[in-house]
Design an enzyme around this catalytic site. Structure first.
Site, PDB file in Angstrom:
ATOM      1  N   GLY A  95      -3.277  76.050  -5.351  1.00 35.32           N
ATOM      2  CA  GLY A  95      -3.637  75.551  -6.679  1.00 35.32           C
ATOM      3  C   GLY A  95      -3.354  74.068  -6.825  1.00 35.32           C
ATOM      4  O   GLY A  95      -2.832  73.630  -7.850  1.00 35.32           O
ATOM      5  N   GLY A  99      -3.166  70.024 -12.488  1.00 37.29           N
ATOM      6  CA  GLY A  99      -1.807  70.162 -12.999  1.00 37.29           C
ATOM      7  C   GLY A  99      -0.704  69.816 -12.018  1.00 37.29           C
ATOM      8  O   GLY A  99      -0.734  68.795 -11.320  1.00 37.29           O
ATOM      9  N   GLY A 101       0.263  71.212  -9.187  1.00 40.06           N
ATOM     10  CA  GLY A 101      -0.066  71.198  -7.756  1.00 40.06           C
ATOM     11  C   GLY A 101      -0.669  69.867  -7.334  1.00 40.06           C
ATOM     12  O   GLY A 101      -0.283  69.286  -6.308  1.00 40.06           O
ATOM     13  N   SER A 228       9.494  79.959 -13.834  1.00 42.79           N
ATOM     14  CA  SER A 228       9.454  79.340 -15.156  1.00 42.79           C
ATOM     15  C   SER A 228      10.535  79.853 -16.086  1.00 42.79           C
ATOM     16  O   SER A 228      10.993  80.985 -15.981  1.00 42.79           O
ATOM     17  CB  SER A 228       8.109  79.554 -15.831  1.00 42.79           C
ATOM     18  OG  SER A 228       8.131  78.910 -17.109  1.00 42.79           O
ATOM     19  N   TYR A 276       1.829  87.366 -17.594  1.00 44.06           N
ATOM     20  CA  TYR A 276       2.156  86.076 -16.963  1.00 44.06           C
ATOM     21  C   TYR A 276       3.667  85.929 -16.778  1.00 44.06           C
ATOM     22  O   TYR A 276       4.148  85.570 -15.709  1.00 44.06           O
ATOM     23  CB  TYR A 276       1.615  84.919 -17.809  1.00 44.06           C
ATOM     24  CG  TYR A 276       2.115  83.561 -17.342  1.00 44.06           C
ATOM     25  CD1 TYR A 276       1.431  82.856 -16.356  1.00 44.06           C
ATOM     26  CD2 TYR A 276       3.282  83.002 -17.873  1.00 44.06           C
ATOM     27  CE1 TYR A 276       1.901  81.624 -15.912  1.00 44.06           C
ATOM     28  CE2 TYR A 276       3.761  81.775 -17.432  1.00 44.06           C
ATOM     29  CZ  TYR A 276       3.062  81.087 -16.458  1.00 44.06           C
ATOM     30  OH  TYR A 276       3.534  79.872 -16.007  1.00 44.06           O
TER      31      TYR A 276
HETATM   32  P1  NDP Z   1      -3.011  74.571 -13.848  1.00 41.94           P
HETATM   33  O1  NDP Z   1      -3.914  75.547 -14.474  1.00 41.94           O
HETATM   34  O2  NDP Z   1      -3.250  73.128 -14.056  1.00 41.94           O
HETATM   35  O3  NDP Z   1      -2.961  74.813 -12.281  1.00 41.94           O
HETATM   36  C1  NDP Z   1      -3.053  76.089 -11.747  1.00 41.94           C
HETATM   37  C2  NDP Z   1      -3.764  76.019 -10.413  1.00 41.94           C
HETATM   38  O4  NDP Z   1      -3.859  77.342  -9.892  1.00 41.94           O
HETATM   39  C3  NDP Z   1      -5.172  75.471 -10.495  1.00 41.94           C
HETATM   40  O5  NDP Z   1      -5.355  74.603  -9.415  1.00 41.94           O
HETATM   41  C4  NDP Z   1      -6.024  76.699 -10.338  1.00 41.94           C
HETATM   42  O6  NDP Z   1      -7.269  76.475  -9.723  1.00 41.94           O
HETATM   43  C5  NDP Z   1      -5.160  77.510  -9.407  1.00 41.94           C
HETATM   44  N1  NDP Z   1      -5.560  78.906  -9.351  1.00 41.94           N
HETATM   45  C6  NDP Z   1      -5.714  79.769 -10.375  1.00 41.94           C
HETATM   46  N2  NDP Z   1      -6.161  80.931  -9.911  1.00 41.94           N
HETATM   47  C7  NDP Z   1      -6.286  80.821  -8.578  1.00 41.94           C
HETATM   48  C8  NDP Z   1      -6.731  81.687  -7.553  1.00 41.94           C
HETATM   49  N3  NDP Z   1      -7.163  82.920  -7.807  1.00 41.94           N
HETATM   50  N4  NDP Z   1      -6.731  81.239  -6.296  1.00 41.94           N
HETATM   51  C9  NDP Z   1      -6.333  79.988  -6.017  1.00 41.94           C
HETATM   52  N5  NDP Z   1      -5.917  79.114  -6.938  1.00 41.94           N
HETATM   53  C10 NDP Z   1      -5.908  79.533  -8.201  1.00 41.94           C
HETATM   54  O7  NDP Z   1      -1.526  74.973 -14.323  1.00 41.94           O
HETATM   55  P2  NDP Z   1      -0.096  74.328 -13.999  1.00 41.94           P
HETATM   56  O8  NDP Z   1      -0.224  73.159 -13.127  1.00 41.94           O
HETATM   57  O9  NDP Z   1       0.608  74.210 -15.286  1.00 41.94           O
HETATM   58  O10 NDP Z   1       0.591  75.523 -13.205  1.00 41.94           O
HETATM   59  C11 NDP Z   1       1.116  75.373 -11.923  1.00 41.94           C
HETATM   60  C12 NDP Z   1       2.356  76.214 -11.772  1.00 41.94           C
HETATM   61  O11 NDP Z   1       3.358  75.754 -12.647  1.00 41.94           O
HETATM   62  C13 NDP Z   1       2.168  77.682 -12.110  1.00 41.94           C
HETATM   63  O12 NDP Z   1       2.863  78.463 -11.156  1.00 41.94           O
HETATM   64  C14 NDP Z   1       2.828  77.833 -13.471  1.00 41.94           C
HETATM   65  O13 NDP Z   1       3.307  79.133 -13.666  1.00 41.94           O
HETATM   66  C15 NDP Z   1       3.940  76.846 -13.311  1.00 41.94           C
HETATM   67  N6  NDP Z   1       4.553  76.382 -14.547  1.00 41.94           N
HETATM   68  C16 NDP Z   1       3.841  75.648 -15.454  1.00 41.94           C
HETATM   69  C17 NDP Z   1       4.432  75.197 -16.616  1.00 41.94           C
HETATM   70  C18 NDP Z   1       3.698  74.416 -17.625  1.00 41.94           C
HETATM   71  O14 NDP Z   1       4.307  74.110 -18.645  1.00 41.94           O
HETATM   72  N7  NDP Z   1       2.443  74.070 -17.414  1.00 41.94           N
HETATM   73  C19 NDP Z   1       5.841  75.477 -16.882  1.00 41.94           C
HETATM   74  C20 NDP Z   1       6.495  76.245 -15.860  1.00 41.94           C
HETATM   75  C21 NDP Z   1       5.864  76.653 -14.734  1.00 41.94           C
HETATM   76  P3  NDP Z   1      -8.538  75.878 -10.541  1.00 41.94           P
HETATM   77  O15 NDP Z   1      -8.286  74.414 -10.600  1.00 41.94           O
HETATM   78  O16 NDP Z   1      -9.666  76.241  -9.654  1.00 41.94           O
HETATM   79  O17 NDP Z   1      -8.559  76.535 -11.863  1.00 41.94           O
HETATM   80 MG1  PMR Z   2       7.688  77.842 -25.700  1.00 46.98          MG
HETATM   81  C1  PMR Z   2      13.402  75.668 -26.835  1.00 46.98           C
HETATM   82  C2  PMR Z   2      12.688  75.329 -25.920  1.00 46.98           C
HETATM   83  C3  PMR Z   2      11.397  75.808 -25.464  1.00 46.98           C
HETATM   84  C4  PMR Z   2      10.906  75.527 -24.227  1.00 46.98           C
HETATM   85  C5  PMR Z   2      11.560  74.694 -23.149  1.00 46.98           C
HETATM   86  C6  PMR Z   2       9.642  76.173 -24.099  1.00 46.98           C
HETATM   87  C7  PMR Z   2       8.858  76.148 -22.957  1.00 46.98           C
HETATM   88  N1  PMR Z   2       9.351  76.824 -25.282  1.00 46.98           N
HETATM   89  C8  PMR Z   2      10.425  76.627 -26.150  1.00 46.98           C
HETATM   90  C9  PMR Z   2      10.522  77.136 -27.435  1.00 46.98           C
HETATM   91  C10 PMR Z   2       9.542  77.825 -28.141  1.00 46.98           C
HETATM   92  N2  PMR Z   2       8.315  78.145 -27.658  1.00 46.98           N
HETATM   93  C11 PMR Z   2       9.647  78.295 -29.497  1.00 46.98           C
HETATM   94  C12 PMR Z   2      10.858  78.106 -30.369  1.00 46.98           C
HETATM   95  C13 PMR Z   2       8.472  78.912 -29.800  1.00 46.98           C
HETATM   96  C14 PMR Z   2       8.102  79.584 -31.076  1.00 46.98           C
HETATM   97  C15 PMR Z   2       7.444  78.648 -31.942  1.00 46.98           C
HETATM   98  C16 PMR Z   2       7.636  78.800 -28.639  1.00 46.98           C
HETATM   99  C17 PMR Z   2       6.348  79.313 -28.563  1.00 46.98           C
HETATM  100  C18 PMR Z   2       5.585  79.304 -27.416  1.00 46.98           C
HETATM  101  C19 PMR Z   2       4.291  79.867 -27.215  1.00 46.98           C
HETATM  102  C20 PMR Z   2       3.439  80.571 -28.187  1.00 46.98           C
HETATM  103  N3  PMR Z   2       6.007  78.731 -26.215  1.00 46.98           N
HETATM  104  C21 PMR Z   2       5.053  78.958 -25.306  1.00 46.98           C
HETATM  105  C22 PMR Z   2       3.998  79.650 -25.885  1.00 46.98           C
HETATM  106  C23 PMR Z   2       3.021  79.858 -24.866  1.00 46.98           C
HETATM  107  O1  PMR Z   2       1.943  80.396 -24.959  1.00 46.98           O
HETATM  108  C24 PMR Z   2       3.582  79.328 -23.576  1.00 46.98           C
HETATM  109  C25 PMR Z   2       3.865  80.498 -22.701  1.00 46.98           C
HETATM  110  O2  PMR Z   2       4.649  81.338 -23.001  1.00 46.98           O
HETATM  111  O3  PMR Z   2       3.239  80.571 -21.575  1.00 46.98           O
HETATM  112  C26 PMR Z   2       3.596  81.714 -20.826  1.00 46.98           C
HETATM  113  C27 PMR Z   2       4.864  78.668 -23.962  1.00 46.98           C
HETATM  114  C28 PMR Z   2       5.806  77.940 -23.237  1.00 46.98           C
HETATM  115  N4  PMR Z   2       6.991  77.493 -23.779  1.00 46.98           N
HETATM  116  C29 PMR Z   2       7.659  76.773 -22.835  1.00 46.98           C
HETATM  117  C30 PMR Z   2       6.887  76.759 -21.634  1.00 46.98           C
HETATM  118  C31 PMR Z   2       7.289  76.083 -20.371  1.00 46.98           C
HETATM  119  C32 PMR Z   2       5.762  77.474 -21.893  1.00 46.98           C
HETATM  120  C33 PMR Z   2       4.617  77.668 -20.947  1.00 46.98           C
HETATM  121  C34 PMR Z   2       4.475  77.789 -19.636  1.00 46.98           C
HETATM  122  C35 PMR Z   2       5.269  78.620 -18.676  1.00 46.98           C
HETATM  123  O4  PMR Z   2       6.286  79.185 -18.911  1.00 46.98           O
HETATM  124  O5  PMR Z   2       4.873  78.610 -17.575  1.00 46.98           O
END
Ligand code: NDP
Ligand code: PMR
Ligand code: LMG
Length: 401
Positions: A95, A99, A101, A228, A276
């Site tokens: 990926g 993002g 990656g 995550s 997820y």
């Molecule tokens: P993006 O959607 O930007 O990147 C995800 C990547 O995964 C894309 O390149 C996508 O390809 C690829 N992908 C999805 N499905 C497949 C598949 N079937 N085969 C091969 N590749 C695939 O998201 P992020 O950069 O945010 O996510 C990257 C990682 O970071 C994930 O593991 C996510 O869980 C983790 N993460 C993200 C956070 C965030 O806040 N964003 C927080 C914590 C963890 P394509 O470009 O073709 O869609």
């Molecule tokens: Mg979340 C207090 C800190 C904190 C952090 C570090 C995250 C990270 N989030 C926080 C708080 C909250 N979030 C609170 C208080 C709420 C309620 C308002 C909230 C809500 C929320 C939603 C609806 N947050 C989210 C969502 C998503 O749809 C995202 C998710 O769960 O993806 C699975 C998300 C996220 N919050 C984060 C991070 C890192 C995500 C997304 C990505 C991930 O875990 O990979």
């Protein structure tokens, strides 16, 4: 299908081989390529790698192909110091087309010490992304990988091996997040898509590539699986509903489809956001089980991480527009958990190549000054019994047991 294995692998690759264990051996790779395993510059040509589905002449004119990759050694053979210079580190990132990656690929490329294999499902998107990010052609190769198909995972491994490149670091980064889906969707083999892609696809990939990592002569070999905070219920973010919970894994045992049981690991009703978060718990448990089984024997570093909340990536592409508008400012100004793609890429790049982050079995996080620390996983995400059970069920599902 034309791009299924449309990986025209580096036409010329120069590699330093500094292996101690097999320094005197000569390996004959696919296509009869002879790879001299000595301390000298080994230059050899790769043939175009073809699969059953792919023929070069079928590509339309102008189609972007995988790059000619030249891992240019810094010092030539004549200089005695060359022997001390490491060859480029070959890093596979799944990926890498967007993002985290992509940002990691860029950060690693900028060190001048890595060649990144971008393992992506959309070949053209990956090529364009690398170009737009300004990653020099000689620093990357795109190879097709669709984690939502176990056949594609196996094909990827085969194509990668045929390239003759060693594998030094594997980064399992790709993921999908389907928070608004009302009904489950499935991988080619019929597993619920989020867990099927984020966990099972990576599980098979990592298991198969472990052999390649073992064979590498690189001094610091690593297998990294991105985790995550939202999978960790010992945090506030992990307590936002729906919470991760694998239960007794009954849905996974049933194959994650609603023919046998349920598309959810715990056997419950489908919920895309939960699926997820569950998949992230699987990622973190898998890293620990790898560590337990293989770290001592192989010396490979196994690690996971939470890179910070990268609120603007493609991960949220399926969320409602209001969420996508409000989420970045919410994370920036309220939770202060926000991190840019660039910063997150630097963090993951540290886990790939920083000499101070070689500890195995660790879940890395970063504090406000962006310094790394070993973070605590939740009870479930560090449950050794669950990790073992997950491993054994996953092996069966992906056809390894
Ligand atoms: P993006 O959607 O930007 O990147 C995800 C990547 O995964 C894309 O390149 C996508 O390809 C690829 N992908 C999805 N499905 C497949 C598949 N079937 N085969 C091969 N590749 C695939 O998201 P992020 O950069 O945010 O996510 C990257 C990682 O970071 C994930 O593991 C996510 O869980 C983790 N993460 C993200 C956070 C965030 O806040 N964003 C927080 C914590 C963890 P394509 O470009 O073709 O869609
Ligand atoms: Mg979340 C207090 C800190 C904190 C952090 C570090 C995250 C990270 N989030 C926080 C708080 C909250 N979030 C609170 C208080 C709420 C309620 C308002 C909230 C809500 C929320 C939603 C609806 N947050 C989210 C969502 C998503 O749809 C995202 C998710 O769960 O993806 C699975 C998300 C996220 N919050 C984060 C991070 C890192 C995500 C997304 C990505 C991930 O875990 O990979
Ligand atoms: C679910 O809702 C959906 O049901 C699901 O289908 C899916 O879409 C999923 O993640 C995606 O979201 C989740 C969310 C949606 O619901 C909530 O967030 C409910 C709020 C409950 C708050 C719980 C806080 C956690 C409490 C934990 C307590 C225990 C702590 C113990 C551990 C401590 C250890 C240190 O709901 C919403 O999106 C609406 C949320 C509205 C709340 C507004 C909050 C103020 C912030 C305002 C900023 C502006 C915008 C924010 C928008 C982004 C995020 C919603």
């Amino acid at each position: 299908m034309a791009l299924q294995a449309a990986s025209i692998i580096p036409s010329t690759v120069s590699i330093y081989k500094e292996g101690k264990s097999n320094a005197s051996l000569k390996e004959t790779g696919f296509f009869g390529v002879s790879v001299p395993n000595n301390h000298l510059k080994a230059e050899f040509n790769y043939s175009i790698i073809r699969s059953k589905e792919f023929r070069r002449r079928e590509l339309p004119i102008g189609t972007i192909r995988a790059q000619t990759a030249t891992t240019t050694p810094a010092i030539t053979e004549a200089a005695p110091e060359a022997k001390k210079t490491l060859r480029k580190c070959i890093v596979v990132i799944t990926g890498a087309s967007s993002g985290l990656g992509l940002a990691t690929a860029k950060a690693l490329s900028e060190t001048g010490q890595c060649h990144v294999i971008m393992a992506c499902r959309n070949f053209l998107k990956a090529e364009k992304a690398a170009k737009t990010a300004g990653i020099p052609k000689e620093n990357y190769t795109v190879i097709h990988l669709d984690l939502a198909s176990l056949e594609s995972v196996r094909q990827f491994v085969d194509t990668f091996r045929r390239s003759g490149m060693p594998l030094d670091v594997l980064v399992c980064n790709a993921a999908v997040y389907l928070p608004t889906a009302k009904e489950p969707t499935y991988t080619a083999e019929g597993f619920e898509l989020s867990v099927g892609t984020n966990h099972l696809g990576h599980f098979l990939l990592a298991r198969l590539l472990l052999d390649d990592l073992k064979k590498s002569d690189y001094p610091s070999k690593r297998l990294i699986i991105v985790g995550s905070i939202t999978g960790n219920t010992n945090t506030l973010a992990g307590n936002v509903p729906p919470k991760a919970n694998l239960g007794d894994l009954r849905g996974l045992v049933g194959g994650l489809n609603d023919l046998n049981s349920s598309p959810m690991i715990d056997g419950g009703e489908f919920d895309g956001a939960k699926a997820y978060k569950d998949s992230k718990v699987c990622n973190m448990l898998t890293m620990q089980e790898f560590h337990k089984r293989y770290h001592e024997e192989t010396g490979i570093t196994f690690a996971s991480l939470y890179p910070g909340c990268i609120a603007e990536t493609g991960l949220f592409r399926n969320h409602i527009p209001l969420f996508r508008t409000l989420f970045p400012p919410f994370q920036k100004y309220i939770t202060k958990g926000y991190v840019s793609e660039e910063e997150a890429g630097k963090r993951l790049a540290q886990v790939v190549s920083d000499p101070s982050l070689t500890k195995s079995g660790v879940y890395w996080s970063w504090n406000k000054n962006s310094s790394s620390f070993e973070n605590q996983l939740s009870k479930e995400a560090s449950d050794a019994e669950k990790a073992l059970k997950l491993w054994e069920i996953s092996e069966k599902l992906v056809g390894l047991a």
